[in-house]
Design an enzyme around this catalytic site. Structure first.
Site, PDB file in Angstrom:
ATOM      1  N   GLU A  90      25.144 -31.183   9.220  1.00  0.00           N
ATOM      2  CA  GLU A  90      24.994 -32.417   8.996  1.00  0.00           C
ATOM      3  C   GLU A  90      23.986 -32.891   7.829  1.00  0.00           C
ATOM      4  O   GLU A  90      23.158 -32.172   7.490  1.00  0.00           O
ATOM      5  CB  GLU A  90      24.481 -33.408  10.209  1.00  0.00           C
ATOM      6  CG  GLU A  90      23.164 -33.109  10.663  1.00  0.00           C
ATOM      7  CD  GLU A  90      22.941 -33.874  11.845  1.00  0.00           C
ATOM      8  OE1 GLU A  90      23.747 -33.856  12.805  1.00  0.00           O
ATOM      9  OE2 GLU A  90      21.857 -34.487  12.140  1.00  0.00           O
ATOM     10  N   CYS A 103      18.959 -36.220   2.956  1.00  0.00           N
ATOM     11  CA  CYS A 103      18.365 -35.302   4.162  1.00  0.00           C
ATOM     12  C   CYS A 103      19.295 -34.023   4.051  1.00  0.00           C
ATOM     13  O   CYS A 103      20.457 -34.224   4.653  1.00  0.00           O
ATOM     14  CB  CYS A 103      18.169 -35.775   5.262  1.00  0.00           C
ATOM     15  SG  CYS A 103      17.191 -34.593   6.411  1.00  0.00           S
ATOM     16  N   CYS A 110      18.905 -23.096  14.165  1.00  0.00           N
ATOM     17  CA  CYS A 110      17.578 -23.140  13.649  1.00  0.00           C
ATOM     18  C   CYS A 110      16.795 -21.990  14.743  1.00  0.00           C
ATOM     19  O   CYS A 110      17.131 -22.276  16.075  1.00  0.00           O
ATOM     20  CB  CYS A 110      16.695 -24.100  13.739  1.00  0.00           C
ATOM     21  SG  CYS A 110      14.943 -23.907  13.110  1.00  0.00           S
ATOM     22  N   CYS A 114      11.525 -25.212  18.492  1.00  0.00           N
ATOM     23  CA  CYS A 114      10.584 -26.339  18.792  1.00  0.00           C
ATOM     24  C   CYS A 114      10.903 -26.929  20.062  1.00  0.00           C
ATOM     25  O   CYS A 114      12.373 -27.258  19.999  1.00  0.00           O
ATOM     26  CB  CYS A 114      10.318 -27.349  17.666  1.00  0.00           C
ATOM     27  SG  CYS A 114       9.863 -26.436  16.151  1.00  0.00           S
ATOM     28  N   CYS A 117      13.236 -30.414  19.831  1.00  0.00           N
ATOM     29  CA  CYS A 117      14.233 -30.634  18.537  1.00  0.00           C
ATOM     30  C   CYS A 117      15.599 -30.225  18.862  1.00  0.00           C
ATOM     31  O   CYS A 117      15.942 -28.975  19.442  1.00  0.00           O
ATOM     32  CB  CYS A 117      13.760 -29.898  17.423  1.00  0.00           C
ATOM     33  SG  CYS A 117      14.883 -29.763  15.889  1.00  0.00           S
ATOM     34  N   GLY A 157      17.442 -26.718  10.637  1.00  0.00           N
ATOM     35  CA  GLY A 157      17.106 -25.459   9.949  1.00  0.00           C
ATOM     36  C   GLY A 157      15.508 -25.429   9.642  1.00  0.00           C
ATOM     37  O   GLY A 157      14.826 -26.652   9.353  1.00  0.00           O
ATOM     38  N   SER A 212       5.052 -29.787   9.506  1.00  0.00           N
ATOM     39  CA  SER A 212       5.163 -30.381  10.927  1.00  0.00           C
ATOM     40  C   SER A 212       4.145 -30.049  11.744  1.00  0.00           C
ATOM     41  O   SER A 212       3.896 -28.837  12.103  1.00  0.00           O
ATOM     42  CB  SER A 212       6.510 -29.939  11.348  1.00  0.00           C
ATOM     43  OG  SER A 212       7.372 -30.524  10.629  1.00  0.00           O
ATOM     44  N   LEU A 213       3.127 -30.863  11.989  1.00  0.00           N
ATOM     45  CA  LEU A 213       1.995 -30.627  12.720  1.00  0.00           C
ATOM     46  C   LEU A 213       2.130 -30.768  14.203  1.00  0.00           C
ATOM     47  O   LEU A 213       2.183 -29.985  15.169  1.00  0.00           O
ATOM     48  CB  LEU A 213       0.718 -31.305  12.317  1.00  0.00           C
ATOM     49  CG  LEU A 213      -0.096 -30.699  11.177  1.00  0.00           C
ATOM     50  CD1 LEU A 213      -1.561 -31.436  11.148  1.00  0.00           C
ATOM     51  CD2 LEU A 213      -0.416 -29.244  11.282  1.00  0.00           C
ATOM     52  N   ASN A 288      12.823 -39.027  18.145  1.00  0.00           N
ATOM     53  CA  ASN A 288      14.148 -39.739  18.579  1.00  0.00           C
ATOM     54  C   ASN A 288      14.728 -38.904  19.749  1.00  0.00           C
ATOM     55  O   ASN A 288      14.898 -37.589  19.547  1.00  0.00           O
ATOM     56  CB  ASN A 288      15.212 -39.343  17.296  1.00  0.00           C
ATOM     57  CG  ASN A 288      16.619 -39.868  17.366  1.00  0.00           C
ATOM     58  OD1 ASN A 288      16.732 -41.056  18.159  1.00  0.00           O
ATOM     59  ND2 ASN A 288      17.642 -39.570  16.487  1.00  0.00           N
ATOM     60  N   CYS A 331      17.845 -35.882  13.538  1.00  0.00           N
ATOM     61  CA  CYS A 331      17.783 -34.545  13.520  1.00  0.00           C
ATOM     62  C   CYS A 331      18.703 -33.809  14.215  1.00  0.00           C
ATOM     63  O   CYS A 331      18.593 -33.931  15.442  1.00  0.00           O
ATOM     64  CB  CYS A 331      16.301 -33.956  13.807  1.00  0.00           C
ATOM     65  SG  CYS A 331      15.817 -32.219  13.256  1.00  0.00           S
TER      66      CYS A 331
HETATM   67  N1  SAH Z   1      12.443 -27.053  10.056  1.00  0.00           N
HETATM   68  C1  SAH Z   1      11.641 -28.057   9.355  1.00  0.00           C
HETATM   69  C2  SAH Z   1      12.398 -29.338   8.604  1.00  0.00           C
HETATM   70  C3  SAH Z   1      13.449 -29.710   9.575  1.00  0.00           C
HETATM   71  S1  SAH Z   1      13.062 -30.765  10.823  1.00  0.00           S
HETATM   72  C4  SAH Z   1      10.453 -28.785  10.144  1.00  0.00           C
HETATM   73  O1  SAH Z   1      10.298 -28.425  11.250  1.00  0.00           O
HETATM   74  O2  SAH Z   1       9.395 -29.223   9.580  1.00  0.00           O
HETATM   75  C5  SAH Z   1      12.479 -32.064   9.981  1.00  0.00           C
HETATM   76  C6  SAH Z   1      11.465 -32.865  10.997  1.00  0.00           C
HETATM   77  O3  SAH Z   1      11.879 -33.822  12.086  1.00  0.00           O
HETATM   78  C7  SAH Z   1      10.368 -32.240  11.625  1.00  0.00           C
HETATM   79  O4  SAH Z   1       9.090 -32.841  11.250  1.00  0.00           O
HETATM   80  C8  SAH Z   1      10.650 -32.258  12.908  1.00  0.00           C
HETATM   81  O5  SAH Z   1       9.717 -31.896  13.892  1.00  0.00           O
HETATM   82  C9  SAH Z   1      11.323 -33.492  13.061  1.00  0.00           C
HETATM   83  N2  SAH Z   1      12.148 -33.710  14.084  1.00  0.00           N
HETATM   84  C10 SAH Z   1      12.700 -32.766  15.061  1.00  0.00           C
HETATM   85  N3  SAH Z   1      13.359 -33.253  15.984  1.00  0.00           N
HETATM   86  C11 SAH Z   1      12.993 -34.581  16.067  1.00  0.00           C
HETATM   87  C12 SAH Z   1      13.267 -35.631  16.838  1.00  0.00           C
HETATM   88  N4  SAH Z   1      14.259 -35.708  17.912  1.00  0.00           N
HETATM   89  N5  SAH Z   1      12.857 -36.833  16.633  1.00  0.00           N
HETATM   90  C13 SAH Z   1      11.963 -37.145  15.515  1.00  0.00           C
HETATM   91  N6  SAH Z   1      11.650 -36.022  14.743  1.00  0.00           N
HETATM   92  C14 SAH Z   1      12.219 -34.763  14.854  1.00  0.00           C
HETATM   93 FE1  SF4 Z   2      13.666 -25.694  13.534  1.00  0.00          FE
HETATM   94 FE2  SF4 Z   2      12.342 -27.834  12.232  1.00  0.00          FE
HETATM   95 FE3  SF4 Z   2      13.753 -28.396  14.597  1.00  0.00          FE
HETATM   96 FE4  SF4 Z   2      11.597 -27.076  14.731  1.00  0.00          FE
HETATM   97  S1  SF4 Z   2      11.739 -29.183  14.139  1.00  0.00           S
HETATM   98  S2  SF4 Z   2      13.689 -26.383  15.686  1.00  0.00           S
HETATM   99  S3  SF4 Z   2      11.696 -25.829  12.762  1.00  0.00           S
HETATM  100  S4  SF4 Z   2      14.514 -27.534  12.692  1.00  0.00           S
END
Ligand code: SAH
Ligand code: SF4
Length: 341
Positions: A90, A103, A110, A114, A117, A157, A212-213, A288, A331
């Site tokens: 997507e 985006c 991935c 996390c 996610c 990813g 992403s912290l 989200n 995401c």
């Molecule tokens: N893998 C990379 C980039 C893709 S995720 C990363 O983790 O940084 C992009 C951002 O979306 C990251 O900050 C991630 O933590 C956040 N994200 C993931 N799932 C989410 C959700 N359900 N709601 C809001 N942000 C989310």
């Molecule tokens: Fe992968 Fe980024 Fe999602 Fe973590 S937040 S699972 S690194 S896409």
């Protein structure tokens, strides 16, 4: 057959020399495809007949197959693209007052896992190839008949787990006869693969970097992001400082607010102590919700208290507004729903 969108200018020059052509043809080809939007080699008037025949036989200029397009009430558009191996990815296009931003997805699935996610629910099937990264933009531009001005690599990813292709992708889109997207209009987001942050600081094209912290201490971060076991916060912070000192680009720290997990005043205080002195700002992102997980979204009042606390403690922060949440545009979620069914 190779796809034109998979070539950086250097690689295209190399290929042309290999087939006995002149390297300067590479710039002509880039101009035709990326500037003039001419996708038929036969219509490229300054290209020799011999080269046209060669390119016709060996190279395609193909956009991605559009599987589904969804439009949100706020104008956010979400594409589901079908790749050559049947994988679905997507890509989201958002309209802002400064233009359109896209985006980009960097991998099919991935492996970072996390805990909040949706993208991580599907293990990585493969890395996206350069042409698949570039053509997310060209396909959207051609479909919308409109130029995209900002690129964020924040879709499905981990871009730094597909490092080389992401670097070449940036070269193509940034090139003066490519998509001409300025380095300051490109952002890459990583979950914190520390060695690649150091590598990225040494790349020629200095883009924005987001990290992403999502938690202000190791105990909590390890609980929600397993990558923290390999690369704990202190290492991430040191790498961030190095990135700033080499690139002079302000870092963005992303921080999703998860209700009752990382959204209290004490977390804001701890976060501000952690990043104090770094030229950075915190992008507070509303969560989200994903139906497979128990995490809940922090309500707006609490989110603004968290934000104000950071500001009070001298930390630059923004509270990101939600875009396209009615179509799960944040995401990885649409693809997951599709692959399940
Ligand atoms: N893998 C990379 C980039 C893709 S995720 C990363 O983790 O940084 C992009 C951002 O979306 C990251 O900050 C991630 O933590 C956040 N994200 C993931 N799932 C989410 C959700 N359900 N709601 C809001 N942000 C989310
Ligand atoms: Fe992968 Fe980024 Fe999602 Fe973590 S937040 S699972 S690194 S896409």
């Amino acid at each position: 057959m190779k796809n034109f969108y998979g070539y950086t200018i250097e690689e295209l020059k190399k290929y042309l020399v290999e087939i006995g052509q002149k390297p300067y043809n590479a710039d002509q080809l880039f101009k035709w495809v990326y500037e003039q939007k001419v996708f038929d080699f036969n219509k490229m008037t300054n290209i020799s007949k011999v080269l046209k025949v060669e390119l016709e036989a060996n190279m395609s200029i193909n956009d991605l197959e559009i599987h589904t397009v969804q439009e949100s009430t706020d104008g956010t558009i979400k594409y589901l693209f079908k790749l050559y191996d049947g994988s679905l990815i997507e890509t989201v296009v958002m309209s802002n007052d400064y233009g359109k931003s896209i985006c980009i997805t960097s991998q099919v699935g991935c492996n970072m896992g996390c805990s909040f996610c949706a993208s991580g629910l599907l293990k990585k099937k493969r890395d996206l190839e350069i042409f698949e990264l570039v053509s997310q933009i060209t396909t959207a531009e051609n479909h919308l008949q409109s130029k995209i001005s900002n690129v964020v690599v924040m879709g499905i990813g981990e871009p730094f787990d597909n490092y080389d292709n992401v670097i070449d992708f940036i070269k193509v889109i940034n090139y003066k006869h490519g998509l001409q997207i300025g380095a300051r209009h490109i952002s890459v987001s990583t979950s914190g693969i520390v060695p690649r942050i150091y590598d990225y600081a040494n790349e020629e094209i200095k883009t924005n970097l987001a990290i992403s912290l999502h938690a202000p201490n190791d105990r909590l971060r390890t609980k929600i992001m397993k990558i923290n076991k390999s690369y704990p916060l202190n290492d991430v912070i040191n790498a961030s400082k190095d990135y700033f000192s080499k690139t002079k680009r302000r870092i963005t720290f992303e921080y999703i607010l998860l209700k009752g997990v990382n959204d209290e005043i004490k977390h804001a205080n701890e976060l501000s102590d952690l990043i104090r002195g770094i030229n950075a700002y915190v992008n507070i992102i509303p969560y989200n919700p994903v139906s497979e997980f128990d995490y809940k979204k922090t309500d707006e009042r609490r989110a603004s208290i968290f934000y104000s606390q950071l500001i009070k403690r001298g930390i630059n922060a923004t509270l990101r507004r939600e875009q396209g949440s009615d179509i799960d545009a944040a995401c990885g979620q649409l693809r997951y729903k599709n692959e399940k069914s």
